[in-house]
Scaffold this motif. Structure first.
Motif, PDB file in Angstrom:
ATOM      1  N   LYS A  81       0.858  -1.172   0.000  1.00 44.80           N
ATOM      2  CA  LYS A  81       0.000   0.000   0.000  1.00 44.80           C
ATOM      3  C   LYS A  81       0.896   1.224   0.000  1.00 44.80           C
ATOM      4  O   LYS A  81       2.057   1.160   0.412  1.00 44.80           O
ATOM      5  N   SER A  82       0.346   2.349  -0.480  1.00 47.65           N
ATOM      6  CA  SER A  82       1.114   3.583  -0.567  1.00 47.65           C
ATOM      7  C   SER A  82       0.173   4.774  -0.516  1.00 47.65           C
ATOM      8  O   SER A  82      -1.040   4.627  -0.636  1.00 47.65           O
TER       9      SER A  82
ATOM     10  N   ILE B 294       3.595  -5.369   2.094  1.00 51.66           N
ATOM     11  CA  ILE B 294       2.840  -6.233   2.997  1.00 51.66           C
ATOM     12  C   ILE B 294       3.183  -7.700   2.764  1.00 51.66           C
ATOM     13  O   ILE B 294       3.257  -8.491   3.690  1.00 51.66           O
ATOM     14  N   LEU B 295       3.418  -8.045   1.503  1.00 52.71           N
ATOM     15  CA  LEU B 295       3.663  -9.431   1.149  1.00 52.71           C
ATOM     16  C   LEU B 295       4.563  -9.479  -0.079  1.00 52.71           C
ATOM     17  O   LEU B 295       4.384  -8.693  -1.018  1.00 52.71           O
ATOM     18  N   ASN B 296       5.533 -10.375  -0.077  1.00 54.92           N
ATOM     19  CA  ASN B 296       6.424 -10.590  -1.218  1.00 54.92           C
ATOM     20  C   ASN B 296       6.842 -12.052  -1.139  1.00 54.92           C
ATOM     21  O   ASN B 296       7.858 -12.383  -0.530  1.00 54.92           O
ATOM     22  N   ASN B 297       6.027 -12.931  -1.753  1.00 57.02           N
ATOM     23  CA  ASN B 297       6.212 -14.373  -1.582  1.00 57.02           C
ATOM     24  C   ASN B 297       6.026 -15.137  -2.884  1.00 57.02           C
ATOM     25  O   ASN B 297       5.225 -14.736  -3.735  1.00 57.02           O
TER      26      ASN B 297
ATOM     27  N   LYS C 137      -8.152  -9.818   5.194  1.00 61.37           N
ATOM     28  CA  LYS C 137      -7.895  -8.935   6.338  1.00 61.37           C
ATOM     29  C   LYS C 137      -7.555  -7.529   5.860  1.00 61.37           C
ATOM     30  O   LYS C 137      -8.059  -6.535   6.405  1.00 61.37           O
ATOM     31  N   ILE C 138      -6.723  -7.406   4.850  1.00 60.50           N
ATOM     32  CA  ILE C 138      -6.328  -6.094   4.338  1.00 60.50           C
ATOM     33  C   ILE C 138      -7.533  -5.365   3.765  1.00 60.50           C
ATOM     34  O   ILE C 138      -7.727  -4.167   4.021  1.00 60.50           O
TER      35      ILE C 138
ATOM     36  N   LEU D 172      -9.316  -1.823   4.898  1.00 60.96           N
ATOM     37  CA  LEU D 172      -9.626  -0.711   3.993  1.00 60.96           C
ATOM     38  C   LEU D 172     -11.085  -0.296   4.112  1.00 60.96           C
ATOM     39  O   LEU D 172     -11.422   0.883   4.043  1.00 60.96           O
ATOM     40  N   LEU D 173     -11.963  -1.268   4.250  1.00 67.22           N
ATOM     41  CA  LEU D 173     -13.388  -0.985   4.359  1.00 67.22           C
ATOM     42  C   LEU D 173     -13.726  -0.220   5.628  1.00 67.22           C
ATOM     43  O   LEU D 173     -14.657   0.588   5.641  1.00 67.22           O
ATOM     44  N   THR D 174     -12.982  -0.472   6.695  1.00 67.47           N
ATOM     45  CA  THR D 174     -13.309   0.153   7.973  1.00 67.47           C
ATOM     46  C   THR D 174     -12.502   1.413   8.250  1.00 67.47           C
ATOM     47  O   THR D 174     -12.790   2.115   9.197  1.00 67.47           O
TER      48      THR D 174
END
Length: 135
Positions: free
Chosen positions: A8-9, A77-80, A126-127, A131-133
């Motif tokens: 995210k940015s 957040i993730l790099n897999n 979860k992400i 964002l929704l909340t």
């Protein structure tokens, strides 16, 4: 080998709607030619992006993303590595989501990924829920 990167940015405050639209079109065209799938969410002044595809293509695109002056404060957040693509059946394979209804649609899609035991489905859900909340 397949890979996914999620980050995210913050969107540069001087970007106008036409520049954002141009960014989306440029991103979609480049990613289509590299067989990169994913999703780009824009909510207020935040970008959230998931990209997936061949590892070399993903690393190349992510390097360009990190150098792009149209956004700042990139948080990875993730790099897999992954064994299968999660977003290859998601609409046009790549889209910008700008309203709350579309974001709920994405949440429903990711819930389906999670229920079918796709890699990272729980993390993506979860992400999206965050964002929704977030106001």
């Amino acid at each position: 080998m397949l890979k996914t990167i999620c980050y995210k940015s913050k969107i540069k405050s001087t970007l106008n709607i036409l520049e954002l639209e141009a960014l989306f079109n440029e991103t979609q065209n480049k990613n289509d030619t590299e067989n990169i799938t994913g999703v780009l969410v824009k909510k207020e002044n935040t970008f959230f992006q998931i990209i997936e595809g061949q590892s070399t293509a993903i690393d190349k695109v992510y390097l360009k993303i990190k150098k792009d002056s149209r956004h700042t404060n990139i948080i990875e957040i993730l790099n897999n590595p992954i064994s299968q693509l999660s977003f290859n059946a998601f609409g046009t394979n790549y889209m910008v989501i700008e309203d709350i209804n579309a974001l709920y649609g994405l949440q429903k899609y990711i819930t389906n990924l999670e229920q079918n035991n796709f890699e990272n489905g729980s993390l993506f859900l979860k992400i999206i829920e965050d964002l929704l909340t977030t106001n």
